[in-house]
Design an enzyme around this catalytic site. Structure first.
Site, short mmCIF file in Angstrom:
data_model
loop_
_atom_site.label_atom_id
_atom_site.label_comp_id
_atom_site.label_asym_id
_atom_site.label_seq_id
_atom_site.Cartn_x
_atom_site.Cartn_y
_atom_site.Cartn_z
N THR A 191 0.82 -1.20 0.00
CA THR A 191 0.00 0.00 0.00
C THR A 191 0.87 1.26 0.00
O THR A 191 2.02 1.21 0.42
CB THR A 191 -0.80 -0.09 1.31
OG1 THR A 191 -1.62 -1.24 1.22
CG2 THR A 191 -1.60 1.13 1.62
N GLY A 208 -10.05 -3.77 3.08
CA GLY A 208 -9.02 -3.77 4.12
C GLY A 208 -9.14 -2.57 5.05
O GLY A 208 -10.20 -1.92 5.14
N ASP A 209 -8.05 -2.27 5.73
CA ASP A 209 -8.05 -1.18 6.72
C ASP A 209 -7.89 0.20 6.11
O ASP A 209 -8.30 1.20 6.72
CB ASP A 209 -6.90 -1.40 7.71
CG ASP A 209 -5.54 -1.42 7.00
OD1 ASP A 209 -5.44 -2.10 5.95
OD2 ASP A 209 -4.61 -0.75 7.46
N THR A 266 0.07 0.28 6.97
CA THR A 266 0.21 -0.71 5.90
C THR A 266 0.46 -2.08 6.51
O THR A 266 1.15 -2.19 7.53
CB THR A 266 1.36 -0.36 4.93
OG1 THR A 266 1.57 -1.48 4.05
CG2 THR A 266 2.66 -0.03 5.65
N GLY A 267 -0.11 -3.11 5.91
CA GLY A 267 0.08 -4.46 6.43
C GLY A 267 -1.21 -5.26 6.32
O GLY A 267 -2.06 -4.97 5.48
N GLY A 288 -4.56 -5.92 6.73
CA GLY A 288 -5.64 -4.99 7.06
C GLY A 288 -6.58 -5.48 8.16
O GLY A 288 -7.04 -4.70 8.99
N1 ASP Z 1 -3.32 -2.80 4.50
C1 ASP Z 1 -3.65 -3.17 3.16
C2 ASP Z 1 -4.90 -4.01 3.18
O1 ASP Z 1 -5.02 -4.88 4.03
C3 ASP Z 1 -2.59 -3.94 2.44
C4 ASP Z 1 -1.17 -3.41 2.57
O2 ASP Z 1 -0.91 -2.50 3.33
O3 ASP Z 1 -0.30 -3.92 1.85
O4 ASP Z 1 -5.75 -3.84 2.34
#
Ligand code: ASP
Length: 308
Positions: free
Chosen positions: A177, A207-208, A228-229, A231
């Protein structure tokens, strides 16, 4: 010029610089990246892109542009860059389609806008801002969101525009992200996040990133945050909102708030955050092997990194 006049002039000039308001910009390009698994040219490409976004943002903030505008512009240019998982080049769902999520928030008044499952709007972050500015709503999803973009005159593209060969093959873990937080010279904070979500996600999954308080949050009284991560974990733990609330309610510092939030039940290897406060203090924290990131501020700091 009379001596006293010259002295007064010099004193005012010095005073102008001494009282110059701080400004800062922090950017992330996702926590999915493990530098040990990346090709050298990929590392250089990602770092160069983040560096140029930081330079542009820093000079815009110096020129007096608002944090809101700067975070939108930063995220727009990363959406247009196929190296990142947002806009063109976004991670694809299990049916090979791009479903895009984005959110933006103005810390000066808590106004916010978000979109999810967008498939035809070239820059989801600008649509999120449009939702914030032009509707009484916070979150629009799916075809209704795309229709609103079209009616608003935003640039529309065919769904194939977002799909790159690299994303289709998904040979390696995607860059994540993208997000940006900023402090402007008026002391206002803003946050923006944009993503294609997780590779191979179930169609319809959100996602988040577009969930205010989960992946994105900004409040002048505390800080601006972009996550980011994974979600689902950031939603469950309300990470962006929690970092802000700890500062407001328990008066901890920004780094301490981030530390406590991660320590309070977030699993290992889950992702990272960027955050900034009104003093111009910023944090880039992650518990993954890497997070593409960069920060620059009026005190002269400028750094770009991926690994620890
Ligand atoms: N946080 C994002 C999601 O879960 C994905 C990402 O940050 O790579 O949609």
């Amino acid at each position: 010029m009379k001596k006293w006049l010259l002295h007064t002039f010099l004193a005012c000039w010095a005073c102008h610089f001494a009282s110059a308001e701080p400004y800062a910009i922090v950017v992330h390009g996702g926590a999915g990246a493990d530098p040990a698994q990346m090709e050298p040219e990929e590392i250089e490409g990602v770092k160069a892109r983040i560096q140029s976004v930081l330079q542009q943002g820093l000079s815009d903030l110096k020129a007096g542009r608002s944090a809101l505008r700067v975070v939108e512009e930063a995220v727009r240019s990363l959406e247009d860059d196929p190296w990142f998982n947002a806009g063109q080049g976004a991670a694809l769902n299990s049916e090979g389609e791009a479903e895009l999520d984005a959110a933006i928030m103005d810390g000066s008044n808590l106004r916010c806008g978000a979109v999810a499952d967008v498939r035809r709007t070239r820059n989801p972050i600008s649509l999120a801002r449009w939702v914030m500015e032009k509707t009484p709503h916070v979150l629009l999803v799916g075809p209704g969101a795309d229709r609103f973009a079209q009616q608003s005159g935003l640039e529309m593209v065919e769904p194939e525009y977002f799909i790159t060969e690299r994303a289709r093959r998904a040979l390696r873990k995607k860059q994540g992200t993208v997000g940006c937080v900023a402090l402007d010279i008026r002391g206002h904070l803003a946050a923006a996040t944009s993503t294609g979500g997780l590779t191979n996600k179930r169609p319809g999954r959100v996602g988040d990133s577009p969930i205010i308080g989960a992946g994105t949050f900004a409040d002048d009284r505390s800080c601006a945050v972009s996550c980011t991560g994974v979600g689902e974990e950031f939603i469950r733990h309300q990470v962006a909102g929690q970092i802000s609330q700890r500062i407001r309610l328990t008066h901890v510092t920004l780094p301490e708030s981030v530390r406590q939030t991660f320590a309070d039940g977030l699993p290992d290897d889950v992702g990272g955050v960027i955050a900034v406060n009104r003093k111009g203090e910023w944090v880039m924290h992650f518990n993954t092997p890497g997070m593409s990131r960069g920060a620059a501020d009026s005190a002269g700091h400028f750094e770009v990194a991926i690994g620890k």
